[in-house]
Design a protein around this motif. Structure first.
Motif, PDB file in Angstrom:
ATOM      1  N   PHE A 116      -5.452  -0.410   4.413  1.00 47.91           N
ATOM      2  CA  PHE A 116      -4.275   0.289   3.881  1.00 47.91           C
ATOM      3  C   PHE A 116      -4.500   0.348   2.366  1.00 47.91           C
ATOM      4  CE2 PHE A 116       0.263   0.937   2.908  1.00 47.91           C
ATOM      5  CZ  PHE A 116       0.541   1.926   3.829  1.00 47.91           C
ATOM      6  N   SER A 117      -5.472   1.206   2.000  1.00 46.86           N
ATOM      7  CA  SER A 117      -6.051   1.110   0.656  1.00 46.86           C
ATOM      8  C   SER A 117      -6.128   2.444  -0.064  1.00 46.86           C
ATOM      9  CB  SER A 117      -7.484   0.550   0.762  1.00 46.86           C
ATOM     10  OG  SER A 117      -7.492  -0.610   1.535  1.00 46.86           O
ATOM     11  N   ALA A 118      -6.298   2.336  -1.384  1.00 46.81           N
ATOM     12  CA  ALA A 118      -6.502   3.528  -2.224  1.00 46.81           C
ATOM     13  C   ALA A 118      -7.504   3.180  -3.316  1.00 46.81           C
ATOM     14  CB  ALA A 118      -5.178   3.954  -2.839  1.00 46.81           C
ATOM     15  N   LEU A 119      -8.334   4.163  -3.674  1.00 53.94           N
ATOM     16  CA  LEU A 119      -9.309   3.969  -4.749  1.00 53.94           C
ATOM     17  C   LEU A 119      -8.895   4.888  -5.894  1.00 53.94           C
ATOM     18  CD1 LEU A 119     -12.404   4.204  -2.385  1.00 53.94           C
ATOM     19  CD2 LEU A 119     -11.283   2.128  -3.150  1.00 53.94           C
ATOM     20  N   VAL A 120      -8.338   4.303  -6.964  1.00 58.92           N
ATOM     21  CA  VAL A 120      -7.698   5.131  -7.989  1.00 58.92           C
ATOM     22  C   VAL A 120      -8.242   4.851  -9.396  1.00 58.92           C
ATOM     23  CG1 VAL A 120      -5.581   5.358  -6.642  1.00 58.92           C
ATOM     24  CG2 VAL A 120      -5.782   3.482  -8.243  1.00 58.92           C
ATOM     25  N   GLN A 121      -9.487   4.417  -9.478  1.00 57.83           N
ATOM     26  CA  GLN A 121     -10.023   3.989 -10.777  1.00 57.83           C
ATOM     27  C   GLN A 121      -9.993   5.072 -11.850  1.00 57.83           C
ATOM     28  OE1 GLN A 121     -11.618   3.853  -7.888  1.00 57.83           O
ATOM     29  NE2 GLN A 121     -13.633   4.812  -7.975  1.00 57.83           N
ATOM     30  N   LYS A 122     -10.033   6.347 -11.408  1.00 56.07           N
ATOM     31  CA  LYS A 122     -10.081   7.411 -12.419  1.00 56.07           C
ATOM     32  C   LYS A 122      -8.844   8.304 -12.411  1.00 56.07           C
ATOM     33  CE  LYS A 122     -13.756   9.999 -14.591  1.00 56.07           C
ATOM     34  NZ  LYS A 122     -14.952  10.785 -14.378  1.00 56.07           N
ATOM     35  N   SER A 147      -3.887  -4.755   2.616  1.00 60.59           N
ATOM     36  CA  SER A 147      -3.895  -3.611   1.725  1.00 60.59           C
ATOM     37  C   SER A 147      -4.718  -3.921   0.476  1.00 60.59           C
ATOM     38  CB  SER A 147      -2.447  -3.295   1.343  1.00 60.59           C
ATOM     39  OG  SER A 147      -2.424  -2.265   0.393  1.00 60.59           O
ATOM     40  N   SER A 148      -5.302  -2.874  -0.111  1.00 63.66           N
ATOM     41  CA  SER A 148      -6.025  -3.085  -1.371  1.00 63.66           C
ATOM     42  C   SER A 148      -6.001  -1.813  -2.213  1.00 63.66           C
ATOM     43  CB  SER A 148      -7.468  -3.506  -1.098  1.00 63.66           C
ATOM     44  OG  SER A 148      -8.157  -2.511  -0.393  1.00 63.66           O
ATOM     45  N   VAL A 149      -6.102  -2.006  -3.531  1.00 64.63           N
ATOM     46  CA  VAL A 149      -6.150  -0.867  -4.452  1.00 64.63           C
ATOM     47  C   VAL A 149      -7.225  -1.161  -5.495  1.00 64.63           C
ATOM     48  CG1 VAL A 149      -4.845   0.556  -6.074  1.00 64.63           C
ATOM     49  CG2 VAL A 149      -3.673  -0.455  -4.136  1.00 64.63           C
ATOM     50  N   ASN A 150      -8.126  -0.198  -5.712  1.00 64.85           N
ATOM     51  CA  ASN A 150      -9.134  -0.369  -6.759  1.00 64.85           C
ATOM     52  C   ASN A 150      -8.656   0.353  -8.022  1.00 64.85           C
ATOM     53  OD1 ASN A 150     -11.720  -1.258  -7.729  1.00 64.85           O
ATOM     54  ND2 ASN A 150     -12.336   0.887  -7.683  1.00 64.85           N
ATOM     55  N   LEU A 151      -8.471  -0.405  -9.092  1.00 63.24           N
ATOM     56  CA  LEU A 151      -7.865   0.162 -10.308  1.00 63.24           C
ATOM     57  C   LEU A 151      -8.870   0.482 -11.401  1.00 63.24           C
ATOM     58  CD1 LEU A 151      -4.781  -2.191 -10.733  1.00 63.24           C
ATOM     59  CD2 LEU A 151      -4.810   0.086  -9.741  1.00 63.24           C
ATOM     60  N   ALA A 162      -2.177   3.352 -13.309  1.00 62.34           N
ATOM     61  CA  ALA A 162      -2.162   2.682 -12.003  1.00 62.34           C
ATOM     62  C   ALA A 162      -1.952   1.177 -12.168  1.00 62.34           C
ATOM     63  CB  ALA A 162      -3.469   2.958 -11.263  1.00 62.34           C
ATOM     64  N   VAL A 163      -2.498   0.608 -13.254  1.00 60.56           N
ATOM     65  CA  VAL A 163      -2.303  -0.826 -13.514  1.00 60.56           C
ATOM     66  C   VAL A 163      -0.810  -1.105 -13.695  1.00 60.56           C
ATOM     67  CG1 VAL A 163      -2.716  -2.712 -15.162  1.00 60.56           C
ATOM     68  CG2 VAL A 163      -4.599  -1.203 -14.521  1.00 60.56           C
ATOM     69  N   LYS A 187      -1.577 -10.544   1.460  1.00 58.79           N
ATOM     70  CA  LYS A 187      -2.314  -9.508   2.200  1.00 58.79           C
ATOM     71  C   LYS A 187      -2.661  -8.322   1.298  1.00 58.79           C
ATOM     72  CE  LYS A 187       1.141  -9.467   5.146  1.00 58.79           C
ATOM     73  NZ  LYS A 187       1.971  -8.893   6.206  1.00 58.79           N
ATOM     74  N   LEU A 188      -2.490  -8.526  -0.007  1.00 63.70           N
ATOM     75  CA  LEU A 188      -2.746  -7.431  -0.958  1.00 63.70           C
ATOM     76  C   LEU A 188      -3.828  -7.839  -1.972  1.00 63.70           C
ATOM     77  CD1 LEU A 188      -1.999  -4.724  -2.343  1.00 63.70           C
ATOM     78  CD2 LEU A 188      -0.153  -5.936  -3.500  1.00 63.70           C
ATOM     79  N   VAL A 189      -4.827  -6.971  -2.119  1.00 68.23           N
ATOM     80  CA  VAL A 189      -5.904  -7.238  -3.084  1.00 68.23           C
ATOM     81  C   VAL A 189      -5.930  -6.124  -4.127  1.00 68.23           C
ATOM     82  CG1 VAL A 189      -8.412  -7.347  -3.380  1.00 68.23           C
ATOM     83  CG2 VAL A 189      -7.338  -8.539  -1.480  1.00 68.23           C
ATOM     84  N   VAL A 190      -6.001  -6.507  -5.395  1.00 72.68           N
ATOM     85  CA  VAL A 190      -6.154  -5.514  -6.458  1.00 72.68           C
ATOM     86  C   VAL A 190      -7.555  -5.690  -7.052  1.00 72.68           C
ATOM     87  CG1 VAL A 190      -5.251  -4.644  -8.626  1.00 72.68           C
ATOM     88  CG2 VAL A 190      -3.694  -5.556  -6.918  1.00 72.68           C
ATOM     89  N   PHE A 191      -8.338  -4.633  -6.978  1.00 70.79           N
ATOM     90  CA  PHE A 191      -9.746  -4.703  -7.356  1.00 70.79           C
ATOM     91  C   PHE A 191     -10.045  -4.108  -8.726  1.00 70.79           C
ATOM     92  CE2 PHE A 191     -10.767  -4.460  -2.680  1.00 70.79           C
ATOM     93  CZ  PHE A 191     -11.605  -5.543  -2.618  1.00 70.79           C
ATOM     94  N   ALA A 192     -11.060  -4.669  -9.379  1.00 68.12           N
ATOM     95  CA  ALA A 192     -11.826  -3.921 -10.367  1.00 68.12           C
ATOM     96  C   ALA A 192     -13.243  -3.940  -9.817  1.00 68.12           C
ATOM     97  CB  ALA A 192     -11.779  -4.604 -11.721  1.00 68.12           C
TER      98      ALA A 192
END
Lengths: 327, 92
Positions: A116-122, A147-151, A162-163, A187-192
């Motif tokens: 349940f993720s999104a990749l939003v780095q840009k 869930s995870s989101v890549n910031l 997004a941050v 259950k939530l991961v925030v990535f770099a």
């Protein structure tokens, strides 16, 4: 006998006394073919697709466990980031998708479903935005969805908008599950720098460059490596390196064999293997605090900290003041 | 999985009837012994058998259950594993 009895007893000892096991079998499933403007149809597609791939995942891993006598602890599923898969849906909330994932997790008997993720780095697409806004509610109403989101990435930089959003989302997720210890945030991961594909919970998602259905394995071997190294008598650094290398090889091969057999039986591709050599957290903490040198080291590290915080100029000033005071 | 051969390891305190009990259950399930080794390692009875199940309807789960039951009866630990585990782990 082609196999040496000592090798047989070594393997048995690894499993019974040194906690060698397959930590996770994760099935990665692509949801790229599930898109539909109607979220109900999309959910039905997702449900049918995951069930078709993972229906026998738990049963098969149990069969393999019986066949090889190696325990398999967790069975999990990772899917294409929902922000990508559900992009074409005309909906302003993706919580029903998370509920579908939860339902399919219950039915297949797996421990967790990640993606349940999104990749939003840009930047954010409408799908990314909808997904991020759905996270608090989705994690509060489901049990097994992660869930995870890549910031940010080193190449693209940090998406500061997004941050800022994620700050509020994390807080909201904690608040909505406040009566359960804020479990939503576990259950939530925030990535770099999220990897292209990640089979590890809670930040698991099925990468867009991956095959349709893939099996990834995680093996736990710190106990085995620990026992092998301890058995060495007066070893040199070279002996220790050699011992770890050989032991890691055995663990890796075992994981590979299990992964390939699971993949073959489920008509999936074998992806990769992660041999974990990290001890269980409570062991590390206990070992650390039961040793006096750890306390000494901690004191030594803490003491000079205020000194380190000073800049060169203020350090010089402080030294001058100290000299004056001593004089 | 390339064959239908299993390694059966029996470990425990030595007593009368271990081999008889274990092989009886194997015969009941149509499992043949291809090779057998037995030794006493640090006072423990250790028997390693390479066994083969040729029957098409061989039920691995039921066989393991029967072996574990006879193991309990005899006071020994019986481990049944496919031979590939050892081949993969110890051979390149």
């Amino acid at each position: 006998m082609l196999i040496h009895p000592e090798e047989i007893l070594e393997t048995i000892n690894m499993v019974t006394h040194q906690h060698l096991d397959i930590r996770t079998v994760t099935m990665g499933i692509s949801l790229r073919g599930c898109g539909h403007p109607d979220i109900k149809v999309f959910n039905a597609n997702v449900y049918e697709r995951i069930l078709r791939c993972a229906e026998n995942l738990v049963q098969t891993t149990e069969e393999i466990q019986n066949l090889y006598g190696i325990p398999i602890i967790n069975k999990r599923i990772s899917v294409t980031p929902i922000a990508i898969a559900a992009e074409s849906c005309r909906a302003d909330d993706y919580t029903p998708v998370a509920e579908t994932l939860d339902r399919v997790a219950q039915e297949t008997g797996v421990d967790f479903v990640g993606g349940f993720s999104a990749l939003v780095q840009k930047g954010l697409t409408p799908g990314d935005l909808t997904l991020m806004n759905s996270i608090p509610q989705a994690l509060a109403t489901t049990q097994k969805v992660c869930s995870s989101v890549n910031l940010a990435t080193t190449k693209a930089g940090i998406n500061m908008d997004a941050v800022a959003m994620m700050g509020h989302i994390i807080k909201q997720t904690a608040e909505l599950t406040g009566d359960r210890g804020g479990i939503g945030c576990a259950k939530l991961v925030v990535f770099a720098n999220a990897p292209e594909d990640n089979p590890f919970m809670a930040g698991a998602f099925h990468g867009v460059g991956e095959p349709d259905c893939v099996i990834n394995i995680g093996v736990s071997g710190p106990g085995v490596v620990n026992a092998a190294v301890r058995a060495l008598e007066n070893p040199s650094l070279g002996d220790i390196a050699e011992c770890i290398k050989k032991t890691a090889f055995k663990i890796t091969r075992m994981g590979e064999m299990v992964g390939k057999e699971v993949a073959r039986r489920l008509d999936a591709q074998f992806g990769g293997l992660d041999p974990s050599l990290r001890p269980r957290p409570w062991v590390t903490a206990w070992q650390l605090f039961s040793r006096p040198w750890a306390w000494k080291a901690a004191v030594l590290t803490v003491q000079p900290l205020p000194w380190r915080c000073l800049t060169m100029r203020s350090r010089r000033g402080a030294r001058w003041l100290l000299h004056r005071w001593v004089a | 999985m390339s064959s239908s051969r299993f390694v059966i390891t029996v470990i425990g305190l030595d007593r009368v009837g271990i081999v008889a009990g274990v092989t009886r259950v194997m015969a009941e399930h149509g499992v043949n012994i291809a090779d057998i080794r037995q030794t006493i390692m640090s006072d423990l009875f250790t028997m390693i058998m390479l066994a083969e199940a040729k029957g098409e309807n061989f039920d691995m789960a039921a066989f393991k259950e029967a072996m574990s039951a006879i193991g309990k009866e005899l006071g020994v630990e019986i481990i049944v594993q496919h031979e590939d585990v050892f081949r993969f782990m110890h051979r390149i």
